[in-house]
Design an enzyme around this catalytic site. Sequence first.
Site, mmCIF file in Angstrom:
data_model
loop_
_atom_site.group_PDB
_atom_site.id
_atom_site.type_symbol
_atom_site.label_atom_id
_atom_site.label_comp_id
_atom_site.label_asym_id
_atom_site.label_seq_id
_atom_site.Cartn_x
_atom_site.Cartn_y
_atom_site.Cartn_z
ATOM 1 N N GLY A 1 34.340 45.078 40.487
ATOM 2 C CA GLY A 1 34.161 45.705 39.183
ATOM 3 C C GLY A 1 34.929 44.966 38.101
ATOM 4 N N ALA B 1 31.252 48.322 44.306
ATOM 5 C CA ALA B 1 30.750 49.072 45.465
ATOM 6 C C ALA B 1 31.777 50.024 46.086
ATOM 7 C CB ALA B 1 30.247 48.093 46.539
ATOM 8 N N HIS B 2 33.062 49.673 46.020
ATOM 9 C CA HIS B 2 34.022 50.475 46.801
ATOM 10 C C HIS B 2 34.333 51.834 46.192
ATOM 11 C CE1 HIS B 2 38.027 49.986 44.703
ATOM 12 N NE2 HIS B 2 37.406 48.960 44.159
ATOM 13 N N THR C 1 28.548 30.539 46.264
ATOM 14 C CA THR C 1 27.660 31.058 47.300
ATOM 15 C C THR C 1 27.815 32.566 47.410
ATOM 16 O OG1 THR C 1 27.825 28.974 48.473
ATOM 17 C CG2 THR C 1 27.061 30.878 49.753
ATOM 18 N N CYS D 1 53.684 52.614 37.270
ATOM 19 C CA CYS D 1 54.835 52.729 38.159
ATOM 20 C C CYS D 1 55.862 51.653 37.821
ATOM 21 C CB CYS D 1 54.370 52.584 39.597
ATOM 22 S SG CYS D 1 55.656 52.817 40.806
HETATM 23 C C1 LIG Z 1 38.042 50.735 39.967
HETATM 24 C C2 LIG Z 1 37.643 50.457 38.570
HETATM 25 C C3 LIG Z 1 37.505 49.145 38.088
HETATM 26 C C4 LIG Z 1 37.843 47.928 38.918
HETATM 27 O O1 LIG Z 1 36.959 47.757 39.978
HETATM 28 P P1 LIG Z 1 37.391 46.773 41.198
HETATM 29 O O2 LIG Z 1 36.149 46.660 42.010
HETATM 30 O O3 LIG Z 1 38.496 47.488 41.903
HETATM 31 O O4 LIG Z 1 37.820 45.500 40.590
HETATM 32 C C5 LIG Z 1 37.086 48.958 36.790
HETATM 33 N N1 LIG Z 1 36.811 50.014 35.996
HETATM 34 C C6 LIG Z 1 36.937 51.285 36.409
HETATM 35 C C7 LIG Z 1 36.607 52.405 35.480
HETATM 36 C C8 LIG Z 1 37.357 51.559 37.711
HETATM 37 O O5 LIG Z 1 37.488 52.827 38.113
#
Ligand SMILES: *Cc1c(COP(=O)(O)O)cnc(C)c1O
Length: 386
Positions: free
Chosen positions: A69, A201-202, A238, A326
């Site tokens: 993301g 995706a996560h 790739t 933190c």
């Molecule tokens: C988790 C998150 C991201 C970052 O995504 P990653 O795949 O962990 O790099 C970006 N924007 C928002 C709003 C998110 O919640």
Amino acid sequence: MIYLDYAATTPVDPRVLESMQPFFREQFGNPSSIHRYGQAAEGALSTARETVASLLKCQPDEIIFTSCGSESDNLALRGAALARRSETGTEKILLSRVEHPAVVKTAIQLERMFGFKLGWLEVDELGMITPRAVSNAIGDDVALVSVMYANNEIGTINPIHEIGLLCREKGVVFHTDAVQAAAYLPLNVDELSVDLMSLGAHKFYGPKGVGALFVRKNTGLIPSITGGGQEFGLRSGTQNVPYIIGFAHALSLATDERSDRIRYVIPLRDQIIGTVLETINDVRLTGHKQERLPNHASFVFKGVDGNLLLALLDSAGFACSSGSACKTGNPEPSEVMEALKLERDWGLGSLRVTLGMDTQAGQVKQFLDSLPSLVEKARRLKTGKP
Ligand SMILES: *Cc1c(COP(=O)(O)O)cnc(C)c1O
């Protein structure tokens, strides 16, 4: 241990994991190779791209796969800002302080190192960016607007469609970070009127380390990763075929099962919000009451050190999150808490509780039974009273 931090990440759905398996060893080809190994990988990659495009209601060549993301946000901001400046001479970027750091820090780098101007959009007390805030700030000098679909810290959902229409009227490129929203909210890019949309995706039961960026046709974008020209020349390297397969399958399941998943988490979330506000003193809900993610509850507790509360929760067997950065010794409220204009003794005591498909009603009950005394303990420890 009870996991209540699905906004940070989700476990990989076993069905998703299974669909990824063949692409590590049997079908391991490079999608750019001419031979049959390559063709098989290219076929699977194309199918995944078509799946994602059909879920977003766009064309397959409008989907760029990335590594996460954050990379999608980086490519959108940096890529569109640089392209717009060379196409139109505009160099102002509008965004808010509650955006994810992947957006905010990229914008600040564009300002400091590349000479762009930033315009900070106002956020209301519920953490929402209103169409009015955008229309007040948007002018002929604006290259790009970036407003997140739903906020990761406080769950507030923004009126993306209305903001998108405003941008379109002005001929300004509009990006939305939908990484947190994708698990629960509709992703039709035309209904949202977005030009660029980031996904990861996560956050929806896919693997970590794979994302996508929707790029509407004819939206100029300068690539950050140059090389062999993969992903339509916008993101060389790739492709991570197994993870892209996982991305597409996870998004497909999220779309098919969306209404069931929403129906499952809403009563649990509402129970958490209702009970916390009822059973604990000096607590406020952060973010919007109605316009919020269905799995998301977030609070601030007056006179509590949020990080200390998280540590107490962890010892008691609950994995939650806080908004506050933190910094040991010198804790500061997060940018989001600052943007909500919370007083310092409130802003430091934030707690985020986010639910998922595996959350059980009994787990929520255990959490709600334990929280009041842990908050009280955190308050005692902070003031130093016995
Ligand atoms: C988790 C998150 C991201 C970052 O995504 P990653 O795949 O962990 O790099 C970006 N924007 C928002 C709003 C998110 O919640």
